[in-house]
Design an enzyme around this catalytic site. Structure first.
Site, PDB file in Angstrom:
ATOM      1  N   HIS A   4       0.825  -1.269   0.236  1.00  0.00           N
ATOM      2  CA  HIS A   4      -0.138  -0.246  -0.048  1.00  0.00           C
ATOM      3  C   HIS A   4       1.154   1.216   0.470  1.00  0.00           C
ATOM      4  CE1 HIS A   4      -0.085   0.444   4.601  1.00  0.00           C
ATOM      5  NE2 HIS A   4       1.334   0.461   4.496  1.00  0.00           N
ATOM      6  N   GLU A  52       0.324  -5.435  11.369  1.00  0.00           N
ATOM      7  CA  GLU A  52       1.507  -4.346  10.399  1.00  0.00           C
ATOM      8  C   GLU A  52       2.630  -5.909  10.565  1.00  0.00           C
ATOM      9  OE1 GLU A  52       0.577  -0.252   8.841  1.00  0.00           O
ATOM     10  OE2 GLU A  52       1.637  -0.107   9.933  1.00  0.00           O
ATOM     11  N   HIS A 111       3.880  -5.310   3.648  1.00  0.00           N
ATOM     12  CA  HIS A 111       3.413  -6.184   4.527  1.00  0.00           C
ATOM     13  C   HIS A 111       2.939  -7.195   5.060  1.00  0.00           C
ATOM     14  CE1 HIS A 111       4.247  -2.104   6.867  1.00  0.00           C
ATOM     15  NE2 HIS A 111       3.075  -1.738   6.510  1.00  0.00           N
ATOM     16  N   HIS A 154      -1.635 -10.845  -1.798  1.00  0.00           N
ATOM     17  CA  HIS A 154      -1.118 -10.304  -2.193  1.00  0.00           C
ATOM     18  C   HIS A 154      -2.116  -9.485  -3.409  1.00  0.00           C
ATOM     19  CE1 HIS A 154       1.038 -13.475  -0.967  1.00  0.00           C
ATOM     20  NE2 HIS A 154       2.327 -13.637  -1.915  1.00  0.00           N
ATOM     21  N   HIS A 202       5.101   0.356  -0.197  1.00  0.00           N
ATOM     22  CA  HIS A 202       5.266  -0.865  -0.217  1.00  0.00           C
ATOM     23  C   HIS A 202       5.077  -1.771   0.582  1.00  0.00           C
ATOM     24  CE1 HIS A 202       4.034   1.674   3.246  1.00  0.00           C
ATOM     25  NE2 HIS A 202       4.108   0.450   4.683  1.00  0.00           N
ATOM     26  N   CYS A 213       5.694   6.389   4.587  1.00  0.00           N
ATOM     27  CA  CYS A 213       4.958   5.463   3.656  1.00  0.00           C
ATOM     28  C   CYS A 213       3.929   6.308   2.602  1.00  0.00           C
ATOM     29  CB  CYS A 213       3.823   4.900   4.977  1.00  0.00           C
ATOM     30  SG  CYS A 213       4.138   3.953   6.010  1.00  0.00           S
TER      31      CYS A 213
END
Length: 266
Positions: free
Chosen positions: A148, A256, A175, A212, A173, A167
């Site tokens: 995201h 997260e 998670h 994904h 990036h 971010c």
């Protein structure tokens, strides 16, 4: 009022009426032999502090009561169930938890038992909040991976980076998220195959939507909403609330990373 939580680990051989105690309570005691069933019981006791000791209670006393009076309740149920060539159910385990509540409550009065939680595996547990409860909570963890970017078009670029830091990077990036779903179930009859249906519903109605995926691009709800962990937990609630069969959703938690998570409930 303080609440003290203690974990007691034990392993049971389902084919033996006598359990081997062993000497390593950190691993589990009884220790089990060979391939045994491992459990971990979390006990929450609430009380004002004893001003002389600074304790709610000495945790060794909790260990002693659980191993002396509670573990045999589980051992008996497990042994008898296996002797009958049956499988212990969530309901049968919840019933033993209710019996355990009475034992612990009587042993530590006037301290208050506020919760008992039995880990069935590292990612599954059942919890009761009362010795008279007709409901128990079943919790299970799932994983999903997604990327995201956190960005607000109302802000200029400088403000976005001030608010969201790295971010806000345009490349985004990723998670490896963990989702925990907790549902209320009754201690009445249990429908065969419920657990598999539960996992299937979580997968179909939430995990398949986000796993994904580029959350900003692939998930319609995030076209105009930042895919924060807070908004992910709310989305999980929205997608699952009315989709779970024979259970009532009571809380979702999204991790997260191992330092950041958000829960949502109504």
């Amino acid at each position: 009022m303080h609440t003290l939580t203690r974990q007691v680990r034990f392993s049971l051989n389902p084919f033996s009426a006598r359990q081997v105690q062993g000497f390593n309570s950190y691993a589990s005691k009884p220790c089990g032999e060979g391939l045994a069933l491992y459990f971990s019981l979390w006990v929450d006791l609430a009380s004002p502090l004893d001003l002389d000791t600074g304790f709610v209670v000495n945790v060794s006393e909790i260990d002693g009561v659980v191993r002396r009076d509670v573990v045999p309740l589980f051992a008996e149920m497990i042994y008898e169930t296996f002797q009958d060539r049956q499988t212990p159910t969530l309901i049968s385990l919840a019933e033993v938890l209710k019996k355990s509540w009475a034992v612990i409550e009587n042993s530590f009065q006037p301290k208050i038992v506020t919760q008992l939680s039995l880990e069935l595996a590292p990612f599954r547990r059942i919890t009761i909040g009362s010795g008279e409860a007709q409901m128990f909570i079943y919790s299970e963890k799932f994983e999903f991976s997604a990327m995201h970017q956190l960005w607000n078009d109302k802000f200029d670029e400088t403000t976005n980076f001030e608010v969201f830091g790295r971010c806000a990077n345009a490349a985004g990036h990723g998670h490896n998220y963990v989702l925990e779903v907790s549902v209320e179930k009754t201690t009445g009859t249990e429908k065969n195959g419920w657990h598999s249906e539960f996992e299937k519903d979580v997968k179909e109605h939430f995990l398949d939507l986000v796993d994904h995926k580029n959350l900003n691009v692939d998930v319609a709800e995030f076209e105009s909403l930042n895919p924060t962990v807070e908004n992910l937990s709310f989305l999980a609630w929205q997608k699952l609330e009315k989709k779970l069969k024979n259970a009532k959703l009571c809380k979702v938690v999204v991790w997260e990373n191992d330092r950041t998570y958000c829960s949502y409930s109504e």
